[in-house]
Design a protein around this motif. Sequence first.
Motif, PDB file in Angstrom:
ATOM      1  N   HIS A  41       4.068  -2.439  -7.828  1.00  0.00           N
ATOM      2  CA  HIS A  41       2.641  -2.504  -7.530  1.00  0.00           C
ATOM      3  C   HIS A  41       2.237  -1.353  -6.630  1.00  0.00           C
ATOM      4  O   HIS A  41       3.088  -0.625  -6.114  1.00  0.00           O
ATOM      5  CB  HIS A  41       2.268  -3.863  -6.922  1.00  0.00           C
ATOM      6  N   HIS A  43       0.845  -0.910  -3.590  1.00  0.00           N
ATOM      7  CA  HIS A  43       0.900  -0.772  -2.127  1.00  0.00           C
ATOM      8  C   HIS A  43       1.791   0.402  -1.754  1.00  0.00           C
ATOM      9  O   HIS A  43       2.846   0.604  -2.367  1.00  0.00           O
ATOM     10  CB  HIS A  43       1.412  -2.062  -1.471  1.00  0.00           C
ATOM     11  N   HIS A  99       0.169 -10.754  -6.991  1.00  0.00           N
ATOM     12  CA  HIS A  99       0.053 -10.165  -5.655  1.00  0.00           C
ATOM     13  C   HIS A  99      -1.259  -9.389  -5.520  1.00  0.00           C
ATOM     14  O   HIS A  99      -2.092  -9.719  -4.670  1.00  0.00           O
ATOM     15  CB  HIS A  99       1.274  -9.271  -5.432  1.00  0.00           C
TER      16      HIS A  99
END
Lengths: 339, 521
Positions: A41, A43, A99
């Motif tokens: 992901h 981040h 998430h």
Amino acid sequence: MAASPPRPEDWITVRPEGLYCVPGGFFVDPVRPVDRAVVTHGHSDHARSGHGCVLATAETLAIMAARYGAGFAGATQALAYGTKITLGGVRLRLVPAGHILGSAQAVLEHAGTRIVISGDYKRRRDPTCLPFQPVPCDVFVTEATFALPVFRHPDDRGEIVRLLDVHRRNPDRSVVVGVYALGKCQRVIRLLREVGHDGPVYLHGALAALCDLYAAHGIALGPLLPATDAGKAALAGALVLAPPAAVADRWARRLADPIVAMASGWMRVRQRARQRGVELPLVISDHADWDELLRTIDEVGAPRVWVTHGREEALVHAARARGVDARALAVVGFDEEES
Amino acid sequence: MNRFAALLDALVFTPSRNGKLRLLQAYFAETPDPDRGWALAALTGTLSFPAAKPAMIRALVAERVDAELFAWSYDFVGDLAETVALIWPARPGANASPHLAAIVERLGRTGRVEVPRLVEGWLDALDAEGRWALLKLMTGGLRVGVSARLAKTAVAGLGAATIEEVEEVWHGLTPPYGPLFAWVAGGGAPPPADEGARFRPLMLSHPLEETDLATLDAAEFAAEWKWDGIRVQIVATGRERRLFSRTGEDIGGAFPDILGDVGFVGVLDGELLVGREGIVAPFNDLQQRLNRKTVTVRQMASHPAFVRLYDLLLEGEEDLRGLPFDERRRRLEAWHDAYRPARLDLSPLIPFAGWADLVALRDGARASGIEGLMLKRRGSPYLAGRPRGHWFKWKRAPLAVDCVLMYAQRGHGKRSSFYSDYTFGLWAGDILVPVGKAYFGFTDEELARLDRWVRNNTVRRYGPVREVAPGLVLEIAFDGVQLSGRHKSGLAMRFPRIARIRWDKPAVEADRVEALAAMVA
Ligand SMILES: [Zn+2]
Ligand SMILES: [Zn+2]
């Protein structure tokens, strides 16, 4: 006499760059530039720039391009959720992790063994991304950000209602909410819309690009206005979202007698909230809480669990008490800011 | 309980005094008796539950939670009540959440053996916030940044009463304070002042501005030293003897040496001090005796306490507060002459002809134990609170050293975006040793400039704290300095504050730690 099948720890290893899949020749969420990376992901502690080739969901690739510029990697390959590919004898597919937008678990199969590297995940409903999907496996690799039994996240709608209540009772003051730019910001806005707040939400400049990106992916965020040049008068009685660092910085001086809120799982602990000067702590987390971590370990039914970052010792201890062969992986480089 | 828990939670997160006052007032206005009375008792520290101790709470949680998980959690959270409140495994379908009044009443009449099961039932019934409030309530020390005085001020504000009026009747009242609320909020008659050993609100002074002197007639004032201890009131009836702090807190338990010397009936106002052979010891010595509930014989011998008397409020049953200062002083001296109590002496009056005499005296006053001068109007009665124009405190000129800024920390509330809390040091050889901490007390422009300097000169960050390069000199004023084993420099300043920012002065020219050591009184 047939050779015994390779053990999981023989084909998934920890290297200084991060988790490495030996037969596949790729890293998962490497913290240093590598030739081939699978990124769970967007981040920044999981998705770094400078890799030779990045494989991720199209959403994650778009997020990386928005953050680092189009040339963030030598080459990219988008993989849709559920599509299987084979890399050097390892079968790989991505499965939603719940998430943030585009977040995925990497499901790896090799030599009759299935390993799920779940990245960061949560189990609550999130209107900005697909829900986590438990995949039965032999080895489950999990984060442990909130792996202490003091972390039990309350219902996020209740937190948003408290925020709106404070906002409505203070028509002369700005309510500024510290949010991480990617994921938390857009989720908080969507939740505000769901409970009926359709007025404008003011944004710190650093949040605008990712909100545009979410909107372009079909997540309607409603009217958003820049806070940076709005003027004090307009910001009186306004709801303002800003990165946590800006809330306690010079930037915040443009606000009208601000009430400082913060949306994070860490807000569960009063002392943490007070240290950051927060007056209105909102417990809204994009990570699984204690009960959800344990429930997930039960659901995937893996006899072995490897714990990456967070409070590893507590999760390992609790998993072992459930009869699971759990151990901590010494993976470095993940930070806990965006929680 | 939910309401009380919500109040405590809101108080924790509200930094400003006025914000806290508003929360308290809203709570007292909206909450019925007797819950609000028990809340007031909790906030003023009047409740204690000897059967509910931290050890009992630890034992309860040990029955429900894995010991190692609890230890890691406690380590992370850092507060027992909050850890237990958060970690307690919810049991759906437990009893309804109990009322504050029910909790207090049952805790009060339940024996040590049954208390654990009682508390366990409540922990099951409450949510995390309620559990936290319950545990804070049981173990005492709410630590929500509310003083007893602030809580009483909020109660007074419910109606037209003043804090002094509430203090006047306070010691005759017991929780849950029904008559108090009936009077303040309901407009009824004030509760009768207790005939026993109750506290009488003190008369306080205003700081003297130099310009005030021109408007005041020296002949109308008496002068005495302002002693550097803590202001106290001795109350003695035939049956009881008490020592109160200036806010009405009973501190007699730690000073049996003083109360043992009280064999009269009356109310006296004075300064609590530690002294040896007639010499007043530094404030730090008194500090050794304060903040403890009991005292050992050894401490009483090594740190002998006494009270230096300022005023006589009641002599026997006779209330002298309506008399002018001169008359009370005459009565005080006559009383003292008759009794000669060993641990009570008189604060002497200072003879002077005109203000010029006092200016000279004040500037020369560097002896330990003296903070400055007090001027008291000879004709004034003893008035509760801080009435204007009667008493003035005239602190001696502060001491000062030039220090170097070392660390800056973000402020709270309105100032949370500014670095407004500073640690500064003095040179010891070529290194700096920290000598004190102070908040900023200047204009917004100066604060903004200082804040900018901090941000531009940061060398390291520790959470909300920045370490800065040694480049900015702060002139620090303070009231005194003492030797202290608790400070790295071995010195502790009293009331340090930033007098000036010396933008002009190079850091190398700041003072050395020896200069401060030489000022130890
Ligand atoms: Zn993440
Ligand atoms: Zn992470």
